[in-house]
Enzyme design. Structure first.
Site, short mmCIF file in Angstrom:
data_model
loop_
_atom_site.label_atom_id
_atom_site.label_comp_id
_atom_site.label_asym_id
_atom_site.label_seq_id
_atom_site.Cartn_x
_atom_site.Cartn_y
_atom_site.Cartn_z
N HIS A 1 17.37 -37.79 -4.80
CA HIS A 1 16.58 -38.06 -3.58
C HIS A 1 15.12 -37.66 -3.77
CE1 HIS A 1 20.22 -39.17 -1.54
NE2 HIS A 1 20.78 -38.05 -1.94
N CYS A 45 0.82 -1.21 0.00
CA CYS A 45 0.00 0.00 0.00
C CYS A 45 0.86 1.27 0.00
CB CYS A 45 -0.87 0.04 1.24
SG CYS A 45 -1.87 -1.42 1.45
N GLU A 86 17.80 -18.15 -6.33
CA GLU A 86 17.44 -16.80 -6.77
C GLU A 86 16.96 -16.82 -8.22
OE1 GLU A 86 16.70 -14.12 -5.50
OE2 GLU A 86 17.02 -12.60 -7.02
N LYS A 129 6.44 -4.32 -3.85
CA LYS A 129 7.88 -4.05 -3.77
C LYS A 129 8.35 -4.03 -2.32
CE LYS A 129 11.91 -3.05 -5.31
NZ LYS A 129 12.64 -4.21 -5.82
N GLU A 152 8.49 -15.35 -10.29
CA GLU A 152 7.76 -14.13 -9.96
C GLU A 152 7.42 -13.28 -11.16
OE1 GLU A 152 11.62 -11.88 -7.98
OE2 GLU A 152 9.64 -11.37 -7.25
N TRP A 186 -3.24 -2.65 -1.37
CA TRP A 186 -2.89 -4.04 -1.68
C TRP A 186 -3.71 -4.87 -0.71
CZ3 TRP A 186 0.04 -8.12 0.66
CH2 TRP A 186 0.49 -9.08 -0.24
N ARG A 223 5.26 -0.35 -6.18
CA ARG A 223 5.22 -1.13 -4.95
C ARG A 223 4.17 -2.23 -5.00
NH1 ARG A 223 7.56 2.09 -0.69
NH2 ARG A 223 6.31 1.00 0.83
N ASN A 237 -1.84 2.25 5.87
CA ASN A 237 -0.99 1.11 5.50
C ASN A 237 -0.77 0.27 6.74
OD1 ASN A 237 -0.71 2.26 3.03
ND2 ASN A 237 1.47 2.76 3.23
N GLY A 238 -0.72 -1.04 6.58
CA GLY A 238 -0.47 -1.91 7.74
C GLY A 238 -1.67 -2.78 8.03
N LYS A 281 13.31 -15.56 -9.49
CA LYS A 281 13.11 -14.55 -10.54
C LYS A 281 12.16 -15.07 -11.61
CE LYS A 281 14.20 -11.73 -9.03
NZ LYS A 281 14.92 -11.51 -7.82
C1 F6R Z 1 12.03 -10.82 -5.10
C2 F6R Z 1 11.92 -9.76 -4.11
C3 F6R Z 1 11.43 -10.11 -2.75
C4 F6R Z 1 12.18 -9.27 -1.71
C5 F6R Z 1 11.60 -9.53 -0.31
C6 F6R Z 1 12.35 -8.78 0.76
O1 F6R Z 1 12.54 -10.35 -6.31
O2 F6R Z 1 12.19 -8.63 -4.40
O3 F6R Z 1 11.57 -11.47 -2.50
O4 F6R Z 1 13.52 -9.62 -1.74
O5 F6R Z 1 10.25 -9.11 -0.30
O6 F6R Z 1 12.36 -7.42 0.53
P1 F6R Z 1 13.45 -6.47 1.16
O7 F6R Z 1 14.75 -6.83 0.57
O8 F6R Z 1 13.00 -5.08 0.81
O9 F6R Z 1 13.42 -6.73 2.64
#
Ligand code: F6R
Length: 609
Positions: A505, A2, A482, A604, A489, A75, A27, A99-100, A486
């Site tokens: 396994h 949000c 990772e 984000k 997502e 959100w 975000r 927010n929250g 990527k």
């Molecule tokens: C994936 C991604 C998320 C963030 C996670 C933590 O591409 O961006 O998995 O890494 O939400 O966010 P931060 O680093 O802001 O604590």
């Protein structure tokens, strides 16, 4: 997640609020709304499900005149995305954005219904506005009503409130969710992220935990959690360090992938001598604290957690210090023993991730030697609340999928490994070798980025697939994790990662001609073992895509695609092998036509748990 924007000015504010929401779009959100107070017609609101552009159309059709207003991107947490659940929420002449998450919303709702309030939405937020309205009826003062209402709230909030009966002010409060005041001339603003206000000001005062502020066009006043008047520092933002446009690139994500050589150069600047890491960069107290460290506990979420996983190999392998890594959402709810002289390291791009912040706050109540934040946002809660911090210097990361934030986190973690290792197993010659590798890193990343065309061609093989398996061994296993994150997502292809030795396994049962298997294969001591694992895949008809060191001795054959990666030193190999995986997921997402910068359902900055 949000976003909040608010304005109290002497000019029309709806365009300013709308632009603020646009700047927060990255975000992640699923609806948007705005309320403005007009001297003629009082409080009015517009809401729309979907993008901010839908709200813009609603405003075009039916404008909101007025000089005081609040706006929000939501959100969904409590109640689906819909106009009635979108913020602002109203109670009489009062409008509120939040927010929250309010954890005691059910009890509050019952109490407020008992007082005669009727709820228009399914949200937890609506309880706050009715509560404020309830107290406002008793004291006719918005600030007092907000101060009173927040004492009833359990959970997290960043909130902003306006009242048509007091149209020249806005009241805001923060606990667990960031808020900043943007200072103008004869006008003031608030937002959940200063980026939302860069079009109107470069001067910001960050609210601290528990703060409540009253903001008027010509002044603002702040009270702390103990209701004492306080003055918060005003920070001037460096414009040059912040460029939040796509430039020549089609997406922020691609721009941010290509920025990696330059941001890594920036994150090394001033921290590397010709033969030594300049550990003073971690702060004046760093040497004193780090020399006593015997254990490291890393806590983070998502991509930042993967950076922590990589660092475990470095901190144990190079520095010789035991290191544990845990996702913050598990760490904060688990009973555990703190080892003697443990440094707690949090890693976060945003510095506002709810679980990571909660983990830090928990650690502060336990017997940790010190806390260190590795973070990309200067004034974030994580940075402000930690004993030490190491900024990653990646600049604003707008694409929801983290790219340059990850590689700069890895750089910071190498610096930390050296800073700790010096007091343990790392000798001068090893430090000098690491420094040499770091000096070479930006150019090697540029060289790796030149594989882009080959990777783009390779991506065609993934467009019709529904699953993918990523393999790595040793420090490359978290790199594979990772890579899988990527791909899933931004392309919505189900992707898993395994340490290659685990294949037989269980996951080998998944392998057939429909399952692309991606492997990262530097020329390291585990290469021969990895090759045997990959043969197991080939023998079962699996389609292999291997990013391999030029000298690793792989040869293309039916079912085996190779992309040759520059030969690099062991310590920087995780950074180098991350690059092709980022590019692969980007190109697959383009073929699938997904929303690369704002993938569905994601945010984000995850400021709720
Ligand atoms: C994936 C991604 C998320 C963030 C996670 C933590 O591409 O961006 O998995 O890494 O939400 O966010 P931060 O680093 O802001 O604590």
């Amino acid at each position: 997640m949000c976003g909040i924007v608010g304005a109290v000015a002497q000019r029309e504010v709806s365009a300013i609020l709308l632009e603020g929401l646009r700047r927060l779009e990255y975000r992640g959100y699923d609806s948007a709304g705005m309320s403005v107070i007009s001297p003629q017609s009082g409080l009015a609101s517009r809401k729309a499900v979907g993008k901010v552009s839908a709200l813009a159309s609603a405003l075009e059709a039916s404008p909101l005149p007025g000089t005081t207003g609040i706006a929000h991107t939501r959100w969904a947490t409590h109640g689906q995305p819909s106009e009635r659940n979108a913020h602002p929420h109203l109670s009489g002449d009062i409008a509120l954005v939040h927010n929250g998450i309010i954890e005691n919303h059910a009890a509050l709702r019952e109490r407020l219904e008992g007082l005669g309030y009727r709820f228009a939405s399914e949200t937890d937020t609506e309880t706050i506005v009715h509560l404020i309205h309830h107290y406002y009826q008793q004291q006719r003062d918005l600030l007092g009503a907000v101060k009173h209402a927040v004492t009833d709230l359990e959970g997290a909030y960043g909130l902003a409130v306006i009242n048509a009966e007091q149209p020249d002010r806005l009241v805001c409060a923060r606990k667990g969710s960031p808020l900043v005041i943007g200072i103008g001339i004869g006008e003031n603003f608030i937002a959940s992220d200063h980026l939302a206000l860069r079009q109107v000001t470069d001067r910001f005062a960050y609210l601290e935990e528990g703060d409540i502020a009253e903001v008027a066009p010509g002044h603002f006043r702040v009270w702390n959690a103990d209701d004492e008047p306080v003055v918060r520092d005003v920070n001037q933002i460096d414009t040059a360090a912040e460029s939040a446009d796509k430039g020549q690139y089609r997406h922020f994500m691609l721009k941010e992938i290509y920025e990696q050589p330059s941001v890594i150069r920036r994150s090394l600047a001033g921290r590397l001598g010709s033969r030594k890491v300049l550990t003073e960069a971690l702060g004046a107290k760093a040497g004193e604290i780090l020399k006593n460290i015997e254990n490291v506990q890393i806590v983070a979420c998502g991509t930042s957690y993967h950076a922590g996983m990589v660092a475990k190999y470095w901190i144990e392998g190079f520095a010789g210090v035991p290191c544990r890594v845990e996702v913050a959402s598990e760490f904060r709810y688990r009973k555990f023993k703190v080892q003697q002289n443990t440094l707690l390291v949090t890693i976060s791009q945003s510095g506002e991730t709810a679980d990571t912040l909660a983990a830090l706050r928990l650690a502060q109540t336990l017997d940790y030697a010190a806390t260190l934040a590795i973070c990309n946002v200067n004034q974030s809660s994580l940075v402000r609340e930690s004993d030490l911090f190491l900024m990653t210097e990646a600049g604003p990361e707008i694409g929801v999928a983290s790219t340059k934030a990850f590689t700069t986190q890895l750089v910071a973690l190498i610096l930390l490994t050296v800073a700790i290792g010096r007091y343990h197993d790392l000798d001068e010659a090893e430090e000098e070798a690491i420094v040499k590798s770091l000096h070479a890193l930006p150019d090697l990343i540029t060289e790796t980025l030149s594989l882009d065309d080959d990777i783009k061609k390779m991506s065609n093989a993934f467009a019709e697939k529904h699953h993918a398996l990523f393999l790595g061994r040793g420090v490359q296993w978290p790199v594979a994790m990772e890579g899988a994150l990527k791909l899933k997502e931004i392309s919505y292809i189900h992707a898993e990662s395994y340490p290659a030795g685990e294949l037989k396994h269980g996951p080998l049962a998944l392998v057939d001609s429909d399952m692309p298997v991606i492997a990262v294969a530097p020329n390291d001591e585990l290469l021969e073992k990895l090759k045997s694992n990959l043969q197991e895949v080939q023998a079962r008809g699996g389609q292999l895509f291997v990013f391999a060191d030029k000298a690793a001795g792989f040869e293309e054959s039916p079912g085996l695609d190779i992309i040759a990666v520059p030969h690099v030193d062991e310590i920087i190999a995780p950074l180098i092998y991350t690059i092709p995986l980022q590019l692969l997921s980007y190109h697959v997402a383009i073929l699938k036509g997904t929303d690369v910068d704002q993938p569905r359902n994601l945010a984000k900055s995850v400021t709720v748990e």
